[in-house]
Scaffold this motif. Structure first.
Motif, PDB file in Angstrom:
ATOM      1  N   ARG A   1     -35.516 -53.900  49.410  1.00 61.78           N
ATOM      2  CA  ARG A   1     -34.530 -53.585  50.440  1.00 61.78           C
ATOM      3  C   ARG A   1     -35.106 -53.734  51.853  1.00 61.78           C
ATOM      4  O   ARG A   1     -34.436 -54.242  52.757  1.00 61.78           O
ATOM      5  CB  ARG A   1     -34.020 -52.143  50.238  1.00 61.78           C
ATOM      6  CG  ARG A   1     -33.261 -51.547  51.419  1.00 61.78           C
ATOM      7  CD  ARG A   1     -31.968 -52.287  51.713  1.00 61.78           C
ATOM      8  NE  ARG A   1     -31.312 -51.752  52.891  1.00 61.78           N
ATOM      9  CZ  ARG A   1     -31.557 -52.112  54.143  1.00 61.78           C
ATOM     10  NH1 ARG A   1     -32.494 -53.020  54.395  1.00 61.78           N
ATOM     11  NH2 ARG A   1     -30.896 -51.569  55.149  1.00 61.78           N
ATOM     12  N   LEU A   2     -36.354 -53.346  52.060  1.00 59.95           N
ATOM     13  CA  LEU A   2     -36.894 -53.231  53.413  1.00 59.95           C
ATOM     14  C   LEU A   2     -37.699 -54.446  53.855  1.00 59.95           C
ATOM     15  O   LEU A   2     -37.785 -54.731  55.054  1.00 59.95           O
ATOM     16  CB  LEU A   2     -37.781 -51.984  53.511  1.00 59.95           C
ATOM     17  CG  LEU A   2     -37.081 -50.637  53.265  1.00 59.95           C
ATOM     18  CD1 LEU A   2     -38.109 -49.516  53.232  1.00 59.95           C
ATOM     19  CD2 LEU A   2     -36.021 -50.371  54.327  1.00 59.95           C
ATOM     20  N   LEU A   3     -38.331 -55.143  52.930  1.00 59.68           N
ATOM     21  CA  LEU A   3     -39.204 -56.254  53.282  1.00 59.68           C
ATOM     22  C   LEU A   3     -38.437 -57.575  53.313  1.00 59.68           C
ATOM     23  O   LEU A   3     -37.443 -57.747  52.601  1.00 59.68           O
ATOM     24  CB  LEU A   3     -40.356 -56.364  52.280  1.00 59.68           C
ATOM     25  CG  LEU A   3     -41.268 -55.144  52.141  1.00 59.68           C
ATOM     26  CD1 LEU A   3     -42.301 -55.378  51.053  1.00 59.68           C
ATOM     27  CD2 LEU A   3     -41.948 -54.821  53.459  1.00 59.68           C
ATOM     28  N   ALA A   4     -38.911 -58.500  54.106  1.00 55.84           N
ATOM     29  CA  ALA A   4     -38.292 -59.827  54.199  1.00 55.84           C
ATOM     30  C   ALA A   4     -38.802 -60.693  53.048  1.00 55.84           C
ATOM     31  O   ALA A   4     -39.701 -61.516  53.211  1.00 55.84           O
ATOM     32  CB  ALA A   4     -38.632 -60.463  55.540  1.00 55.84           C
ATOM     33  N   VAL A   5     -38.218 -60.506  51.863  1.00 54.11           N
ATOM     34  CA  VAL A   5     -38.725 -61.163  50.662  1.00 54.11           C
ATOM     35  C   VAL A   5     -37.873 -62.344  50.213  1.00 54.11           C
ATOM     36  O   VAL A   5     -38.215 -62.989  49.212  1.00 54.11           O
ATOM     37  CB  VAL A   5     -38.846 -60.149  49.493  1.00 54.11           C
ATOM     38  CG1 VAL A   5     -39.906 -59.117  49.778  1.00 54.11           C
ATOM     39  CG2 VAL A   5     -37.503 -59.496  49.192  1.00 54.11           C
TER      40      VAL A   5
ATOM     41  N   VAL B   1     -32.872 -59.923  40.152  1.00 52.76           N
ATOM     42  CA  VAL B   1     -31.599 -60.615  39.947  1.00 52.76           C
ATOM     43  C   VAL B   1     -30.422 -59.726  40.321  1.00 52.76           C
ATOM     44  O   VAL B   1     -29.421 -60.174  40.885  1.00 52.76           O
ATOM     45  CB  VAL B   1     -31.495 -61.096  38.482  1.00 52.76           C
ATOM     46  CG1 VAL B   1     -30.051 -61.387  38.095  1.00 52.76           C
ATOM     47  CG2 VAL B   1     -32.349 -62.342  38.276  1.00 52.76           C
ATOM     48  N   LYS B   2     -30.518 -58.436  40.021  1.00 53.00           N
ATOM     49  CA  LYS B   2     -29.428 -57.504  40.329  1.00 53.00           C
ATOM     50  C   LYS B   2     -29.375 -57.134  41.809  1.00 53.00           C
ATOM     51  O   LYS B   2     -28.292 -56.866  42.343  1.00 53.00           O
ATOM     52  CB  LYS B   2     -29.574 -56.226  39.493  1.00 53.00           C
ATOM     53  CG  LYS B   2     -29.263 -56.382  38.015  1.00 53.00           C
ATOM     54  CD  LYS B   2     -29.396 -55.049  37.300  1.00 53.00           C
ATOM     55  CE  LYS B   2     -28.916 -55.143  35.855  1.00 53.00           C
ATOM     56  NZ  LYS B   2     -29.778 -56.022  35.048  1.00 53.00           N
ATOM     57  N   LEU B   3     -30.526 -57.108  42.478  1.00 51.74           N
ATOM     58  CA  LEU B   3     -30.572 -56.517  43.813  1.00 51.74           C
ATOM     59  C   LEU B   3     -30.778 -57.502  44.952  1.00 51.74           C
ATOM     60  O   LEU B   3     -30.672 -57.112  46.107  1.00 51.74           O
ATOM     61  CB  LEU B   3     -31.699 -55.477  43.867  1.00 51.74           C
ATOM     62  CG  LEU B   3     -31.611 -54.302  42.892  1.00 51.74           C
ATOM     63  CD1 LEU B   3     -32.764 -53.348  43.119  1.00 51.74           C
ATOM     64  CD2 LEU B   3     -30.288 -53.570  43.032  1.00 51.74           C
ATOM     65  N   THR B   4     -31.112 -58.753  44.660  1.00 54.48           N
ATOM     66  CA  THR B   4     -31.411 -59.703  45.730  1.00 54.48           C
ATOM     67  C   THR B   4     -30.570 -60.960  45.572  1.00 54.48           C
ATOM     68  O   THR B   4     -29.640 -61.011  44.771  1.00 54.48           O
ATOM     69  CB  THR B   4     -32.907 -60.070  45.739  1.00 54.48           C
ATOM     70  OG1 THR B   4     -33.217 -60.873  44.593  1.00 54.48           O
ATOM     71  CG2 THR B   4     -33.784 -58.825  45.702  1.00 54.48           C
ATOM     72  N   ALA B   5     -30.931 -61.981  46.351  1.00 53.54           N
ATOM     73  CA  ALA B   5     -30.149 -63.213  46.384  1.00 53.54           C
ATOM     74  C   ALA B   5     -30.515 -64.196  45.276  1.00 53.54           C
ATOM     75  O   ALA B   5     -30.142 -65.352  45.334  1.00 53.54           O
ATOM     76  CB  ALA B   5     -30.341 -63.899  47.741  1.00 53.54           C
ATOM     77  N   LEU B   6     -31.267 -63.755  44.298  1.00 57.26           N
ATOM     78  CA  LEU B   6     -31.646 -64.634  43.192  1.00 57.26           C
ATOM     79  C   LEU B   6     -30.502 -64.741  42.193  1.00 57.26           C
ATOM     80  O   LEU B   6     -30.131 -63.750  41.559  1.00 57.26           O
ATOM     81  CB  LEU B   6     -32.896 -64.091  42.491  1.00 57.26           C
ATOM     82  CG  LEU B   6     -33.352 -64.810  41.225  1.00 57.26           C
ATOM     83  CD1 LEU B   6     -33.738 -66.250  41.545  1.00 57.26           C
ATOM     84  CD2 LEU B   6     -34.522 -64.077  40.590  1.00 57.26           C
ATOM     85  N   PRO B   7     -29.897 -65.925  42.020  1.00 53.33           N
ATOM     86  CA  PRO B   7     -28.763 -66.060  41.095  1.00 53.33           C
ATOM     87  C   PRO B   7     -29.213 -65.909  39.639  1.00 53.33           C
ATOM     88  O   PRO B   7     -30.236 -66.451  39.233  1.00 53.33           O
ATOM     89  CB  PRO B   7     -28.249 -67.478  41.349  1.00 53.33           C
ATOM     90  CG  PRO B   7     -28.899 -67.916  42.628  1.00 53.33           C
ATOM     91  CD  PRO B   7     -30.191 -67.182  42.718  1.00 53.33           C
ATOM     92  N   ARG B   8     -28.412 -65.190  38.879  1.00 49.84           N
ATOM     93  CA  ARG B   8     -28.730 -64.970  37.471  1.00 49.84           C
ATOM     94  C   ARG B   8     -28.824 -66.287  36.706  1.00 49.84           C
ATOM     95  O   ARG B   8     -29.716 -66.482  35.872  1.00 49.84           O
ATOM     96  CB  ARG B   8     -27.656 -64.070  36.849  1.00 49.84           C
ATOM     97  CG  ARG B   8     -27.992 -63.582  35.457  1.00 49.84           C
ATOM     98  CD  ARG B   8     -26.860 -62.725  34.894  1.00 49.84           C
ATOM     99  NE  ARG B   8     -26.557 -61.607  35.769  1.00 49.84           N
ATOM    100  CZ  ARG B   8     -27.209 -60.462  35.775  1.00 49.84           C
ATOM    101  NH1 ARG B   8     -28.239 -60.298  34.976  1.00 49.84           N
ATOM    102  NH2 ARG B   8     -26.868 -59.499  36.601  1.00 49.84           N
ATOM    103  N   GLU B   9     -27.894 -67.197  36.964  1.00 46.23           N
ATOM    104  CA  GLU B   9     -27.885 -68.456  36.223  1.00 46.23           C
ATOM    105  C   GLU B   9     -29.107 -69.313  36.561  1.00 46.23           C
ATOM    106  O   GLU B   9     -29.646 -69.989  35.697  1.00 46.23           O
ATOM    107  CB  GLU B   9     -26.599 -69.236  36.518  1.00 46.23           C
ATOM    108  CG  GLU B   9     -25.356 -68.626  35.891  1.00 46.23           C
ATOM    109  CD  GLU B   9     -25.512 -68.446  34.385  1.00 46.23           C
ATOM    110  OE1 GLU B   9     -26.012 -69.389  33.725  1.00 46.23           O
ATOM    111  OE2 GLU B   9     -25.156 -67.376  33.873  1.00 46.23           O
TER     112      GLU B   9
END
Length: 414
Positions: free
Chosen positions: A397-401, A228-236
């Motif tokens: 950071r490096l993988l297409a996740v 949640v802090k580092l990727t495009a996953l919204p906290r809400e």
């Protein structure tokens, strides 16, 4: 389905302050792990104590990381391959990477525990089909192959392919290998620590239940906090869509772990040989404080906090319950392993005589000290969390996740 917000720092090529902080913590703890492994590999002389109680914190550590990885993978595989829940697809790549990152310190600890790392090759070169430990070496490889293949398949073909024939075959194959590994890891303790075996029949099933409990806890931390802090996953979106399901799994598996632990103790008390001796040590003997602490952390706390988190969509309760479940899961595993070894020294005349001759009259306290507070093995195990964190954050950071993200380099990299 979980939506993604546009333009997160990590997707634009930057980790941000939180990412670099986590990488720093991971690197520091990894150095601690390397110190522990180096110190363990360069012991100046053979210890009779280690020969009498050989399965210490590092052994429990690699079992812990292996079933943690398996629990994360198992839940995802069941949702996608068995129930075809497409709601799980947006988090599939991150979840598979979380599972693989957890397996890495487990495999490192397996090789480090062999006293001489190169001796690991004999597990395969001199394979003994009647040895559960030898089968563990095979099952680790089979499970890892399915896990890596599923991750590469999801990134190269898109996470939607996991619900197709090829993706489901990879997930089901990995699920079967994972469940057999989790069961066999527990049975190896029973076969090798005590003859006649003191472990009760439910121990393998208990290990599987612990795997699912730990899997839910690691998902709550690895996805619900770090991703949640580092990727495009919204906290809400995590709070609205995912906390309820993960918290139910956490609470439900805590109930299962509590029931199976109680069932194990009942069977031990009704057994013979070392079984009653080991059960007495767990319930009211020298290992009781560790066992009951594990019950509080791995059973009572996750039930209460998991139910509260699900009802209130509380991230704080989910995080706290997950941390306590992880700590309690390790303590429960280690209390079982420690009790079996000490019970063997006390109850079997041959081992009792060896321990008394080598260590003197106070061998029980020395054995418990070796099993519960060996600083070298503890350093290697605690450092394993850092190795997981280092790989996990770097992979984010490096993988297409991200869902729908196309890899640009070598099948899986951005």
């Amino acid at each position: 389905m979980v939506e993604e917000r546009a333009g997160p720092a990590i997707a634009r090529g930057r980790l941000g302050a939180a990412g670099y902080t986590l990488l720093g913590v991971g690197a520091a703890l990894t150095l601690l792990m390397l110190y522990g492994i180096y110190a363990y590999q360069t012991l100046s002389k053979a210890s009779p104590l280690h020969a009498l109680v050989p399965w210490g914190i590092m052994v429990t550590g690699y079992v812990f990381f292996a079933i943690s990885s398996g629990g994360v993978f198992d839940a995802l595989a069941i949702r996608l391959a068995v129930y075809c829940e497409r709601e799980a697809l947006p988090l599939a790549r991150k979840t598979l990477w979380l599972s693989l990152a957890l397996l890495i310190p487990g495999i490192v600890l397996v090789f480090a525990d062999l006293t001489h790392v190169m001796h690991a090759s004999w597990i395969y070169l001199g394979f003994n089909p009647s040895s559960r430990i030898a089968w563990n070496g095979i099952l680790y490889i089979i499970y890892a192959v399915f896990l890596v293949a599923a991750l590469v398949y999801a990134i190269a073909r898109g996470e939607g392919a996991l619900t197709g024939l090829g993706g489901r075959a990879l997930l089901i194959g990995g699920l079967l290998a994972s469940l057999i590994l989790e069961y066999n890891l527990a049975m190896a303790f029973g076969q090798n620590l005590a003859v006649p075996g003191w472990f009760a029949a439910p121990l393998g099933v208990l290990n599987i239940a612990l795997a699912f409990l730990l899997g839910a806890a690691w998902t709550g931390i690895g996805i619900g906090e770090i991703a949640v802090k580092l990727t495009a996953l919204p906290r809400e979106k995590w709070r609205e869509c995912c906390i309820h399901g993960v918290s139910k799994e956490l609470a439900g598996m805590a109930v299962a772990v509590g029931f199976l632990a109680a069932w194990t103790l009942v069977q031990q008390y009704e057994g013979w040989g070392l079984s009653r001796q080991a059960a007495s040590m767990l319930v009211g003997g020298s290992v009781a404080w560790l066992f009951w602490l594990s019950v509080a952390f791995a059973v009572a706390a996750p039930i209460a906090l998991g139910l509260y988190a699900g009802a209130r969509r509380s991230r704080a309760a989910m995080f706290t319950g997950s941390v306590l479940a992880i700590v309690g899961g390790f303590l429960m595993l280690h209390s079982l392993v420690a009790a079996g070894q000490v019970a063997r020294l006390e109850a079997l005349p041959g081992y009792h005589g060896l321990a008394a001759a080598a260590l003197g009259g106070g061998f029980e306290s020395e054995a418990l000290h070796e099993l519960l507070s060996n600083s070298v093995e503890a350093a290697a195990f605690v450092g394993g969390f850092g190795l997981w964190l280092l790989f996990y954050v770097a992979g984010l950071r490096l993988l297409a996740v991200e869902p729908g993200e196309k890899p640009r380099r070598i099948l899986v990299f951005r």
